[in-house]
Design a protein around this motif. Structure first.
Motif, PDB file in Angstrom:
ATOM      1  N   TYR A  13      11.644   9.529  28.971  1.00 37.94           N
ATOM      2  CA  TYR A  13      11.119  10.871  27.983  1.00 37.94           C
ATOM      3  C   TYR A  13      11.000  11.192  29.926  1.00 37.94           C
ATOM      4  O   TYR A  13      10.986  10.626  31.130  1.00 37.94           O
ATOM      5  CB  TYR A  13       9.505  10.239  28.016  1.00 37.94           C
ATOM      6  CG  TYR A  13       9.925   9.669  26.481  1.00 37.94           C
ATOM      7  CD1 TYR A  13       9.517  10.819  25.499  1.00 37.94           C
ATOM      8  CD2 TYR A  13       9.490   8.092  26.248  1.00 37.94           C
ATOM      9  CE1 TYR A  13       9.651  10.041  23.913  1.00 37.94           C
ATOM     10  CE2 TYR A  13       9.731   7.675  24.911  1.00 37.94           C
ATOM     11  CZ  TYR A  13       9.374   8.855  24.051  1.00 37.94           C
ATOM     12  OH  TYR A  13       9.507   7.956  22.525  1.00 37.94           O
ATOM     13  N   SER A  14      11.078  12.671  29.617  1.00 38.95           N
ATOM     14  CA  SER A  14      11.134  13.578  30.534  1.00 38.95           C
ATOM     15  C   SER A  14       9.470  13.948  30.377  1.00 38.95           C
ATOM     16  O   SER A  14       9.164  15.126  31.565  1.00 38.95           O
ATOM     17  CB  SER A  14      12.116  14.942  30.330  1.00 38.95           C
ATOM     18  OG  SER A  14      11.821  15.513  28.793  1.00 38.95           O
ATOM     19  N   GLN A  15       8.870  14.473  29.406  1.00 47.72           N
ATOM     20  CA  GLN A  15       6.997  14.650  29.435  1.00 47.72           C
ATOM     21  C   GLN A  15       6.120  13.572  28.956  1.00 47.72           C
ATOM     22  O   GLN A  15       6.860  12.551  28.431  1.00 47.72           O
ATOM     23  CB  GLN A  15       7.265  15.348  28.079  1.00 47.72           C
ATOM     24  CG  GLN A  15       8.283  17.103  28.326  1.00 47.72           C
ATOM     25  CD  GLN A  15       8.087  17.144  26.786  1.00 47.72           C
ATOM     26  OE1 GLN A  15       7.564  18.721  27.244  1.00 47.72           O
ATOM     27  NE2 GLN A  15       8.624  17.728  26.105  1.00 47.72           N
ATOM     28  N   ALA A  16       4.876  13.300  29.207  1.00 48.12           N
ATOM     29  CA  ALA A  16       4.171  12.650  29.220  1.00 48.12           C
ATOM     30  C   ALA A  16       2.757  13.481  28.892  1.00 48.12           C
ATOM     31  O   ALA A  16       2.603  14.547  29.156  1.00 48.12           O
ATOM     32  CB  ALA A  16       4.459  11.596  30.920  1.00 48.12           C
ATOM     33  N   ILE A  42       1.276  10.294  38.807  1.00 50.61           N
ATOM     34  CA  ILE A  42       2.191  10.341  37.695  1.00 50.61           C
ATOM     35  C   ILE A  42       3.108  11.392  37.678  1.00 50.61           C
ATOM     36  O   ILE A  42       4.377  11.473  36.487  1.00 50.61           O
ATOM     37  CB  ILE A  42       1.200  10.043  36.643  1.00 50.61           C
ATOM     38  CG1 ILE A  42       0.701   8.740  37.093  1.00 50.61           C
ATOM     39  CG2 ILE A  42       2.175  10.150  35.448  1.00 50.61           C
ATOM     40  CD1 ILE A  42      -0.866   8.180  35.393  1.00 50.61           C
ATOM     41  N   SER A  43       3.119  12.396  37.863  1.00 54.29           N
ATOM     42  CA  SER A  43       3.669  13.948  37.771  1.00 54.29           C
ATOM     43  C   SER A  43       5.015  13.569  38.459  1.00 54.29           C
ATOM     44  O   SER A  43       5.776  14.406  37.654  1.00 54.29           O
ATOM     45  CB  SER A  43       2.545  14.815  37.481  1.00 54.29           C
ATOM     46  OG  SER A  43       2.551  15.340  39.017  1.00 54.29           O
ATOM     47  N   LYS A  44       4.993  13.203  39.416  1.00 52.12           N
ATOM     48  CA  LYS A  44       6.086  12.586  40.238  1.00 52.12           C
ATOM     49  C   LYS A  44       7.524  12.356  38.989  1.00 52.12           C
ATOM     50  O   LYS A  44       8.884  12.664  39.621  1.00 52.12           O
ATOM     51  CB  LYS A  44       6.203  12.277  41.217  1.00 52.12           C
ATOM     52  CG  LYS A  44       5.114  13.053  42.118  1.00 52.12           C
ATOM     53  CD  LYS A  44       5.073  11.838  43.650  1.00 52.12           C
ATOM     54  CE  LYS A  44       3.627  12.425  44.368  1.00 52.12           C
ATOM     55  NZ  LYS A  44       3.522  12.260  45.450  1.00 52.12           N
ATOM     56  N   CYS A  76      -7.908  24.839  36.971  1.00 52.50           N
ATOM     57  CA  CYS A  76      -8.075  24.681  38.327  1.00 52.50           C
ATOM     58  C   CYS A  76      -7.130  23.685  39.678  1.00 52.50           C
ATOM     59  O   CYS A  76      -6.271  24.354  40.544  1.00 52.50           O
ATOM     60  CB  CYS A  76      -9.269  26.376  39.100  1.00 52.50           C
ATOM     61  SG  CYS A  76      -9.395  26.283  40.356  1.00 52.50           S
ATOM     62  N   LEU A  77      -8.148  23.085  38.758  1.00 52.28           N
ATOM     63  CA  LEU A  77      -7.623  21.644  39.795  1.00 52.28           C
ATOM     64  C   LEU A  77      -6.361  21.092  39.996  1.00 52.28           C
ATOM     65  O   LEU A  77      -5.671  20.686  41.012  1.00 52.28           O
ATOM     66  CB  LEU A  77      -8.225  20.429  39.511  1.00 52.28           C
ATOM     67  CG  LEU A  77      -8.632  19.217  39.517  1.00 52.28           C
ATOM     68  CD1 LEU A  77      -9.122  18.990  41.425  1.00 52.28           C
ATOM     69  CD2 LEU A  77      -8.877  18.658  38.854  1.00 52.28           C
ATOM     70  N   PHE A  78      -5.838  21.221  38.842  1.00 51.93           N
ATOM     71  CA  PHE A  78      -4.414  21.189  38.747  1.00 51.93           C
ATOM     72  C   PHE A  78      -3.508  22.654  39.204  1.00 51.93           C
ATOM     73  O   PHE A  78      -2.398  21.963  38.997  1.00 51.93           O
ATOM     74  CB  PHE A  78      -4.071  20.687  37.706  1.00 51.93           C
ATOM     75  CG  PHE A  78      -4.447  19.417  37.320  1.00 51.93           C
ATOM     76  CD1 PHE A  78      -3.891  18.056  38.594  1.00 51.93           C
ATOM     77  CD2 PHE A  78      -5.573  18.496  36.514  1.00 51.93           C
ATOM     78  CE1 PHE A  78      -5.152  17.199  38.213  1.00 51.93           C
ATOM     79  CE2 PHE A  78      -5.718  17.406  36.171  1.00 51.93           C
ATOM     80  CZ  PHE A  78      -5.252  16.480  37.365  1.00 51.93           C
ATOM     81  N   GLN A  79      -3.978  23.327  39.407  1.00 48.32           N
ATOM     82  CA  GLN A  79      -2.674  24.896  39.337  1.00 48.32           C
ATOM     83  C   GLN A  79      -2.080  25.147  39.877  1.00 48.32           C
ATOM     84  O   GLN A  79      -1.208  25.156  40.079  1.00 48.32           O
ATOM     85  CB  GLN A  79      -3.478  26.020  39.602  1.00 48.32           C
ATOM     86  CG  GLN A  79      -4.614  26.123  40.765  1.00 48.32           C
ATOM     87  CD  GLN A  79      -4.908  27.640  41.116  1.00 48.32           C
ATOM     88  OE1 GLN A  79      -5.916  28.269  40.311  1.00 48.32           O
ATOM     89  NE2 GLN A  79      -5.219  27.872  42.495  1.00 48.32           N
ATOM     90  N   ASP A  80      -2.127  24.329  41.214  1.00 45.25           N
ATOM     91  CA  ASP A  80      -0.648  24.215  42.357  1.00 45.25           C
ATOM     92  C   ASP A  80       0.053  22.878  42.169  1.00 45.25           C
ATOM     93  O   ASP A  80       1.202  23.144  42.933  1.00 45.25           O
ATOM     94  CB  ASP A  80      -1.397  23.418  43.516  1.00 45.25           C
ATOM     95  CG  ASP A  80      -2.358  24.865  44.427  1.00 45.25           C
ATOM     96  OD1 ASP A  80      -2.176  25.689  43.488  1.00 45.25           O
ATOM     97  OD2 ASP A  80      -2.960  23.686  45.261  1.00 45.25           O
ATOM     98  N   ASN A  81      -0.645  22.251  41.322  1.00 49.28           N
ATOM     99  CA  ASN A  81       1.159  20.849  40.436  1.00 49.28           C
ATOM    100  C   ASN A  81       1.510  21.906  39.346  1.00 49.28           C
ATOM    101  O   ASN A  81       1.070  21.370  38.036  1.00 49.28           O
ATOM    102  CB  ASN A  81       0.724  19.866  39.951  1.00 49.28           C
ATOM    103  CG  ASN A  81       1.513  19.097  39.402  1.00 49.28           C
ATOM    104  OD1 ASN A  81       2.767  18.968  39.792  1.00 49.28           O
ATOM    105  ND2 ASN A  81       1.500  17.752  40.154  1.00 49.28           N
TER     106      ASN A  81
END
Length: 261
Positions: free
Chosen positions: A4-7, A32-34, A53-58
């Motif tokens: 899978y390419s998405q999780a 995990i996103s890597k 906001c917490l994940f906005q840079d990823n």
């Protein structure tokens, strides 16, 4: 085995239901996103602005909100993704003085999660990242300090208490310990929808007082960014965590209570 390419980071576990949980596990989600092109992370509607906001840079992580769990299934209906299920946290029933019935307690729940994902608990601190830019943080600092830089932060609300605020009576508590007068800025839900906007206030505070809560989890994640005297008020019966460790430089002064709530 299919690739899978998405999780989808499953939100039906006790490990991902709260805002404090999101702060604690964010290094795990980032890691995990890597391995994927996209990771979908669900959160309660009330926590959406903060977690977005917490994940906005990823840019690999997409945060979406839900009100009931059926909303999650509808949102994922057209997504072809693998589900990553967090662990079921082990609950222990403890007898606590002053409480007539056993209290279910998730002992060291943060360490349980990191062990499940085969990550050292040091990652919870060393790999926690604030967003590069938190819109509104400087403005909120100016609004709440009103030019007074000699202040302490007080957060005395916990999600687990249906009555909302606890009352630490901080003015009298500080007098009891002969602490000098200081402006007290209380963190309440109606000030902002994005808890990360308190980052500048945390970084520049002289004292910070927390009950077990999401605000404690945020402050504990960034202890290296503040020189404040930190006080953890151990008043919640359903909390049993290792508050101090070498990973947060043993920064917390733990305030004990004979009777917990």
């Amino acid at each position: 085995m299919r690739s899978y390419s998405q999780a989808y980071f499953s939100g039906d576990s006790t490990a991902t239901n709260g805002l404090g949980d999101a702060f604690v596990i964010s290094p795990i989600v980032n890691k995990i996103s890597k391995d994927y092109d996209k990771v979908y992370f669900p959160c309660r509607l009330s926590n959406y602005e903060t977690i977005k906001c917490l994940f906005q840079d990823n840019h690999k992580i997409e945060v979406f909100s839900y009100i009931v769990h059926e909303d999650i299934e509808k949102w994922l209906a057209d997504k072809d993704c693998v589900r990553i299920k967090p662990p079921d946290i082990t609950i222990t029933e403890l007898h606590i003085p002053g409480i007539n019935i056993p209290v279910p307690v998730a002992i060291n729940w943060d360490r349980q999660i990191y062990e499940y994902y085969n990550m050292p608990i040091s990652s919870r601190y060393n790999e926690f990242k604030l967003p590069t830019n938190i819109e509104g943080s400087a403005e909120l600092y100016d609004q709440l300090t009103n030019g007074d830089t000699n202040y302490c932060l007080l957060h005395q609300q916990t999600f687990h208490h249906s009555h909302g605020m606890l009352d630490l009576n901080l003015h009298n508590w500080r007098k009891q310990y002969n602490l000098p007068p200081m402006k007290i800025i209380e963190i309440t839900p109606n000030i902002t929808k994005n808890m990360l906007q308190y980052a500048k206030l945390i970084e520049n505070a002289k004292e910070i007082h927390c009950v077990p809560s999401s605000f404690y989890c945020l402050t504990d994640s960034i202890t290296e960014r503040t020189s404040a005297n930190l006080f953890f008020h151990d008043i919640r019966a359903a909390t049993l965590m290792q508050i101090n460790s070498k990973w947060n430089n043993n920064r917390w002064n733990i305030v004990k209570y004979d009777r917990k709530l």
